[in-house]
Design a protein around this motif. Sequence first.
Motif, mmCIF file in Angstrom:
data_model
loop_
_atom_site.group_PDB
_atom_site.id
_atom_site.type_symbol
_atom_site.label_atom_id
_atom_site.label_comp_id
_atom_site.label_asym_id
_atom_site.label_seq_id
_atom_site.Cartn_x
_atom_site.Cartn_y
_atom_site.Cartn_z
ATOM 1 N N CYS A 123 0.477 -1.214 -0.019
ATOM 2 C CA CYS A 123 -0.329 -0.465 0.034
ATOM 3 C C CYS A 123 0.977 1.316 -0.116
ATOM 4 C CB CYS A 123 -0.885 -0.134 1.395
ATOM 5 S SG CYS A 123 0.085 -0.473 3.054
ATOM 6 N N LEU A 124 0.678 2.667 -0.219
ATOM 7 C CA LEU A 124 0.994 3.552 -0.727
ATOM 8 C C LEU A 124 -0.045 4.192 0.355
ATOM 9 C CD1 LEU A 124 1.454 4.500 -4.234
ATOM 10 C CD2 LEU A 124 2.633 3.497 -2.182
ATOM 11 N N ASP A 125 1.974 5.832 1.234
ATOM 12 C CA ASP A 125 0.498 6.852 1.542
ATOM 13 C C ASP A 125 1.749 8.311 1.205
ATOM 14 O OD1 ASP A 125 -0.846 5.759 4.865
ATOM 15 O OD2 ASP A 125 1.345 4.807 4.687
ATOM 16 N N TYR A 126 -0.226 8.677 1.190
ATOM 17 C CA TYR A 126 1.119 10.344 0.265
ATOM 18 C C TYR A 126 0.336 11.285 1.363
ATOM 19 C CZ TYR A 126 0.248 8.063 -4.025
ATOM 20 O OH TYR A 126 0.858 7.140 -6.212
ATOM 21 N N GLU A 127 1.401 12.323 0.899
ATOM 22 C CA GLU A 127 1.037 13.257 2.382
ATOM 23 C C GLU A 127 1.492 14.663 1.145
ATOM 24 O OE1 GLU A 127 4.546 13.297 5.495
ATOM 25 O OE2 GLU A 127 5.029 15.642 4.391
ATOM 26 N N ALA A 128 1.407 15.595 1.529
ATOM 27 C CA ALA A 128 1.434 17.043 1.079
ATOM 28 C C ALA A 128 1.348 18.429 1.666
ATOM 29 C CB ALA A 128 -0.496 17.584 -0.065
ATOM 30 N N TYR A 129 1.877 19.135 1.197
ATOM 31 C CA TYR A 129 2.596 20.324 1.518
ATOM 32 C C TYR A 129 1.041 21.099 1.121
ATOM 33 C CZ TYR A 129 4.337 25.704 2.754
ATOM 34 O OH TYR A 129 4.858 26.612 2.516
ATOM 35 N N PRO A 130 -0.388 20.598 1.273
ATOM 36 C CA PRO A 130 -1.364 21.532 1.057
ATOM 37 C C PRO A 130 -1.489 22.687 0.198
ATOM 38 C CG PRO A 130 -1.681 20.239 3.045
ATOM 39 C CD PRO A 130 -0.549 21.178 2.822
ATOM 40 N N GLU A 131 -0.951 23.922 0.881
ATOM 41 C CA GLU A 131 -1.329 24.960 0.059
ATOM 42 C C GLU A 131 -0.373 25.034 -0.873
ATOM 43 O OE1 GLU A 131 0.236 24.555 3.288
ATOM 44 O OE2 GLU A 131 -1.057 25.434 4.935
ATOM 45 N N MET A 132 1.089 25.222 -1.156
ATOM 46 C CA MET A 132 1.951 25.200 -1.681
ATOM 47 C C MET A 132 1.653 23.811 -3.139
ATOM 48 S SD MET A 132 6.047 24.765 -2.291
ATOM 49 C CE MET A 132 6.440 24.597 -4.051
ATOM 50 N N ALA A 133 1.199 22.542 -2.926
ATOM 51 C CA ALA A 133 0.490 22.009 -3.210
ATOM 52 C C ALA A 133 -0.790 22.163 -4.665
ATOM 53 C CB ALA A 133 0.276 20.941 -2.661
ATOM 54 N N LEU A 134 -1.838 22.940 -3.322
ATOM 55 C CA LEU A 134 -2.563 23.828 -4.465
ATOM 56 C C LEU A 134 -2.415 25.070 -5.340
ATOM 57 C CD1 LEU A 134 -5.086 23.755 -1.592
ATOM 58 C CD2 LEU A 134 -5.211 22.152 -4.215
ATOM 59 N N ALA A 135 -1.464 25.656 -4.904
ATOM 60 C CA ALA A 135 -0.748 27.283 -5.609
ATOM 61 C C ALA A 135 -0.176 26.334 -7.150
ATOM 62 C CB ALA A 135 -0.082 27.233 -5.161
ATOM 63 N N PRO A 165 -5.821 25.547 -26.129
ATOM 64 C CA PRO A 165 -7.356 25.451 -26.049
ATOM 65 C C PRO A 165 -7.988 25.413 -25.385
ATOM 66 C CG PRO A 165 -6.888 24.388 -28.506
ATOM 67 C CD PRO A 165 -5.181 24.663 -28.135
ATOM 68 N N VAL A 166 -7.600 25.374 -24.068
ATOM 69 C CA VAL A 166 -8.168 24.116 -22.875
ATOM 70 C C VAL A 166 -9.825 24.623 -22.761
ATOM 71 C CG1 VAL A 166 -8.786 23.666 -20.399
ATOM 72 C CG2 VAL A 166 -6.130 23.424 -22.224
ATOM 73 N N GLU A 167 -10.443 23.580 -22.933
ATOM 74 C CA GLU A 167 -12.021 24.195 -22.293
ATOM 75 C C GLU A 167 -12.026 23.991 -21.387
ATOM 76 O OE1 GLU A 167 -14.362 26.224 -23.937
ATOM 77 O OE2 GLU A 167 -13.448 25.311 -26.523
ATOM 78 N N LYS A 168 -12.285 22.848 -20.738
ATOM 79 C CA LYS A 168 -12.148 22.685 -18.960
ATOM 80 C C LYS A 168 -10.959 21.845 -18.339
ATOM 81 C CE LYS A 168 -17.713 24.000 -18.291
ATOM 82 N NZ LYS A 168 -18.088 23.455 -17.095
ATOM 83 N N LEU A 169 -10.637 21.680 -17.520
ATOM 84 C CA LEU A 169 -9.852 20.684 -16.498
ATOM 85 C C LEU A 169 -9.957 20.819 -15.432
ATOM 86 C CD1 LEU A 169 -7.391 21.821 -14.390
ATOM 87 C CD2 LEU A 169 -7.077 23.277 -17.492
ATOM 88 N N GLY A 170 -9.461 19.905 -14.693
ATOM 89 C CA GLY A 170 -9.790 18.815 -12.925
ATOM 90 C C GLY A 170 -8.372 18.469 -12.961
ATOM 91 N N ILE A 171 -8.070 18.527 -11.658
ATOM 92 C CA ILE A 171 -6.802 18.051 -11.454
ATOM 93 C C ILE A 171 -7.128 17.329 -9.221
ATOM 94 C CG2 ILE A 171 -4.448 18.027 -10.589
ATOM 95 C CD1 ILE A 171 -4.075 20.505 -12.487
ATOM 96 N N ILE A 172 -7.519 16.015 -9.334
ATOM 97 C CA ILE A 172 -7.623 15.871 -8.416
ATOM 98 C C ILE A 172 -6.569 14.630 -7.618
ATOM 99 C CG2 ILE A 172 -9.337 14.906 -6.722
ATOM 100 C CD1 ILE A 172 -11.559 15.406 -8.562
ATOM 101 N N HIS A 173 -5.933 14.939 -6.829
ATOM 102 C CA HIS A 173 -4.944 14.939 -6.259
ATOM 103 C C HIS A 173 -5.406 13.873 -4.370
ATOM 104 C CE1 HIS A 173 -1.134 12.008 -4.798
ATOM 105 N NE2 HIS A 173 -0.823 13.050 -5.945
ATOM 106 N N ARG A 174 -5.329 12.593 -4.469
ATOM 107 C CA ARG A 174 -5.443 11.769 -3.294
ATOM 108 C C ARG A 174 -4.529 11.742 -1.947
ATOM 109 N NH1 ARG A 174 -8.310 6.372 -2.792
ATOM 110 N NH2 ARG A 174 -8.080 6.340 -0.225
ATOM 111 N N LEU A 175 -5.128 11.797 -0.899
ATOM 112 C CA LEU A 175 -4.119 12.135 0.176
ATOM 113 C C LEU A 175 -4.005 10.807 0.863
ATOM 114 C CD1 LEU A 175 -3.477 15.628 0.485
ATOM 115 C CD2 LEU A 175 -2.030 14.030 -0.806
ATOM 116 N N GLY A 176 -3.339 10.603 1.750
ATOM 117 C CA GLY A 176 -3.355 9.682 2.559
ATOM 118 C C GLY A 176 -3.318 8.631 2.615
ATOM 119 N N HIS A 177 -3.930 7.299 2.837
ATOM 120 C CA HIS A 177 -3.762 5.985 3.417
ATOM 121 C C HIS A 177 -4.335 5.224 1.146
ATOM 122 C CE1 HIS A 177 -2.488 1.350 3.965
ATOM 123 N NE2 HIS A 177 -3.455 1.529 3.401
ATOM 124 N N LEU A 178 -3.571 4.321 0.231
ATOM 125 C CA LEU A 178 -4.564 4.372 -0.401
ATOM 126 C C LEU A 178 -3.985 2.423 -0.345
ATOM 127 C CD1 LEU A 178 -4.190 6.870 -1.376
ATOM 128 C CD2 LEU A 178 -4.373 6.373 -3.647
#
Lengths: 157, 81
Positions: A53-65, A79-92
């Motif tokens: 399994c993996l454990d993910y950690e972030a520096y949240p403020e800077m990661a979002l920035a 020429p992007v219409e829409k985009l999304g980026i979602i990263h999961r944290l914690g235990h996977l």
Amino acid sequence: MKNYTEFNDRIELTDALIDYTQLTEAIRTHQAGAIILFLGTVREMTQGRQTLCLDYEAYPEMALAKMRELAGETRNQWPVEKLGIIHRLGHLELGEISVAVAVSCPHRKHAFEAGQYLIDRLKEVVPIWKKENWSDGTTAWVHPGSGSPIPLQKGGT
Amino acid sequence: MDFQVKMFARARDLADADSVTVALSGSCTIADLRRALSEQYPALQPVMTNLLIAVDNQYATDEMPIAPQAEIACFPPVSGG
């Protein structure tokens, strides 16, 4: 540089399961003829070693920035219409989705290129780390080569 | 001057703290901060050259001066995705 805020891009860190269906629906528009969805998932084998399994950690403020910066860089190049980026944290657990990148563009070539750029740059500059829990009972932070975190941006199209 | 430095991933494990205080006298550049971190938290010394420093959510280079109220973080190369 375009300002990401005017585009309402979906940029998130989450401890919950990533709802990639909802993310994909959220970036659909009549202006787009192409949508790409990239999912990063927890892989079992890495160079002969078995991951439990993996454990993910972030520096949240800077990661979002940084994720917002990447959205802006991407919009400057394609020429992007829409985009999304979602990263999961914690235990996977094995097979779970750690990251989702979704992009809609008028044409597929640009959608593929923009999506590849986003995930490649995310892995270079967004301050998130994974810790391996190996099958032999050891754990180790994954810290790739110590090169500059600020590689030159690729040329635009 | 004292600076608070947020620590993440292996840097946090080695420093055994989420945040450390670093005392700098005289010049306050990122290079000075690195030297002070190594001296004041010897566990970081072996990996210091690989650690990255961020100031106000941007990667910082060694010659950059640090403003008094800056938010500083120290962490290893990233491995998200």
